[in-house]
Design a protein around this motif. Structure first.
Motif, PDB file in Angstrom:
ATOM      1  N   TYR A 295       0.908  -1.261   0.137  1.00  0.00           N
ATOM      2  CA  TYR A 295       0.080   0.023  -0.060  1.00  0.00           C
ATOM      3  C   TYR A 295       0.990   1.150   0.039  1.00  0.00           C
ATOM      4  N   ILE A 296       0.523   2.180  -0.909  1.00  0.00           N
ATOM      5  CA  ILE A 296       1.296   3.642  -0.901  1.00  0.00           C
ATOM      6  C   ILE A 296       0.185   4.398  -0.337  1.00  0.00           C
ATOM      7  N   SER A 297       0.521   4.974   0.784  1.00  0.00           N
ATOM      8  CA  SER A 297      -0.311   5.959   1.601  1.00  0.00           C
ATOM      9  C   SER A 297      -0.591   7.174   0.873  1.00  0.00           C
ATOM     10  N   ASP A 298      -1.573   7.953   1.500  1.00  0.00           N
ATOM     11  CA  ASP A 298      -1.837   9.388   0.801  1.00  0.00           C
ATOM     12  C   ASP A 298      -0.404  10.267   0.990  1.00  0.00           C
ATOM     13  N   GLY A 299       0.127   9.904   1.830  1.00  0.00           N
ATOM     14  CA  GLY A 299       1.392  10.713   2.042  1.00  0.00           C
ATOM     15  C   GLY A 299       2.774  10.446   1.031  1.00  0.00           C
ATOM     16  N   GLY A 300       2.406   9.255   0.360  1.00  0.00           N
ATOM     17  CA  GLY A 300       3.468   8.748  -0.460  1.00  0.00           C
ATOM     18  C   GLY A 300       4.392   7.719   0.229  1.00  0.00           C
ATOM     19  N   CYS A 301       5.665   7.588   0.189  1.00  0.00           N
ATOM     20  CA  CYS A 301       6.549   6.751   0.696  1.00  0.00           C
ATOM     21  C   CYS A 301       6.715   7.020   2.062  1.00  0.00           C
ATOM     22  N   ASP A 302       7.220   6.030   2.876  1.00  0.00           N
ATOM     23  CA  ASP A 302       7.654   5.854   4.298  1.00  0.00           C
ATOM     24  C   ASP A 302       8.890   6.919   4.140  1.00  0.00           C
ATOM     25  N   GLU A 303       9.263   7.410   5.195  1.00  0.00           N
ATOM     26  CA  GLU A 303      10.636   8.233   5.398  1.00  0.00           C
ATOM     27  C   GLU A 303      11.750   7.181   5.451  1.00  0.00           C
TER      28      GLU A 303
END
Length: 337
Positions: A295-303
């Motif tokens: 899953y790619i979140s609404d915020g994009g990639c994980d830090e």
């Protein structure tokens, strides 16, 4: 938008009157306002709502709506001359109906027609294939039905390992993706995958991947109880049996041990079969099997990670494998009800 295109066959006359009234009021809005509302839905919804009225249809087909559904980089994916004469909806449909080769022909890109989400296939040329540069183990061939110039054909290996990566930023935000390997079997000389599951892994680089077992040949789960063939065609069990037969004092104890192991292994196999993915035929002459999801979140990639890694491995049993033709790894939005 449900009020706009109405309900099903049931309902009272009063509720239908209310729907007509809502539609009428919606029609009185400026077309740009209607387009703005529709642009917050999806390509599928825009096509459905276009049937409400002529006014709504005009708004639903406007460039203002379909510009939102297009990726920001769409101008670089369409032939410039065509782009000048096509509406935004026509450009969208062209990218949904036909994939476009990118990154020197090593990836293909297209849009999911229903959602507008980005889809990709990483070609075999874009993957890291162990022993892939050795003609004794793999060969690169041309297949007419492939999207790409070359595909990888497995000649003969014991150590089977294929990996690929894609940047998270290339994918659509707020999207559940499914990952597939797209492949076929070489005619009349394919072996080694019928009874041996492959370990598939999908996850963010630097984090533990989600793993599952998959078969690359239909019916593999039913055949997984058959005897395995090991290195050089001689299995460990055969060697052990021959060794014990020359030592009569070991036969009794080992026979009992073998029976216990066989019962345990059979129980594990029956349990595993229910959880193993098997390939399905596609409509383009290839087969596919799902390797995993992410899953790619609404915020994009994980830090902590900006890449997705995909892998297929079978290195533990040491069985010779041949005849697999890999076109690539495909990433597309998961179908969710």
């Amino acid at each position: 938008m449900e009020q706009i295109h109405g309900g099903g066959g049931g309902g009272s006359s009063s509720s239908r009157s209310e729907e007509i009234a809502v539609t009428t009021r919606f029609d009185t809005l400026p077309e740009d306002c209607i387009s703005m509302v529709i642009s917050h839905t999806s390509p599928r919804d825009a096509c459905v709502v276009a049937s409400v009225s002529k006014t709504v249809k005009s708004a639903a087909q406007s460039d203002l709506v379909w510009e939102v559904f297009l990726p920001t980089e769409h101008s670089s994916l369409v032939v410039p001359r065509s782009a000048n004469h096509l509406s935004k909806k026509e450009i969208f449909l062209s990218l949904a109906d036909d994939s476009v080769l990118i990154e020197d022909g090593k990836k293909s890109f297209w849009l999911d027609k229903a959602s507008g989400k980005k889809c990709y296939m990483l070609s075999a040329m874009d993957l890291k294939i162990i022993w892939g540069d050795s003609s004794a183990y793999w060969q690169w061939i041309t297949v007419p039905e492939s999207k790409f110039e070359k595909v990888a054909e497995l000649r003969n290996v014991c150590w089977f390992e294929v990996r690929g990566k894609i940047r998270c930023g290339m994918l659509s935000k707020g999207t559940h993706y499914s990952v597939y390997v797209v492949f076929k079997r070489a005619y009349n000389r394919s072996y080694g995958f019928d009874s041996v599951p492959v370990e598939a892994g999908v996850g963010f680089v630097g984090k533990e991947a989600t793993k599952r077992s998959v078969f690359l040949e239909s019916g593999g789960a039913e055949d997984s109880s058959s005897d395995f063939v090991g290195y050089s065609g001689i299995s460990y069990a055969m060697v052990s049996r021959a060794f014990r037969m020359r030592r009569p004092w070991m036969r009794g104890a080992w026979r009992e041990h073998e029976e216990e192991e066989e019962e345990e292994d059979e129980g594990v196999r029956k349990s595993d079969r229910r959880n193993v993915e098997e390939p399905k035929e596609r409509g383009d002459g290839w087969s596919e099997v799902e390797l995993g999801k992410f899953y790619i979140s609404d915020g994009g990639c994980d830090e902590d990670s900006d890449e997705i890694e995909i892998s297929m491995m079978e290195t533990e049993n040491g069985h010779w494998k041949s005849g697999l033709i890999i076109q690539g790894f495909e990433l597309r939005p998961e179908r969710r009800n």
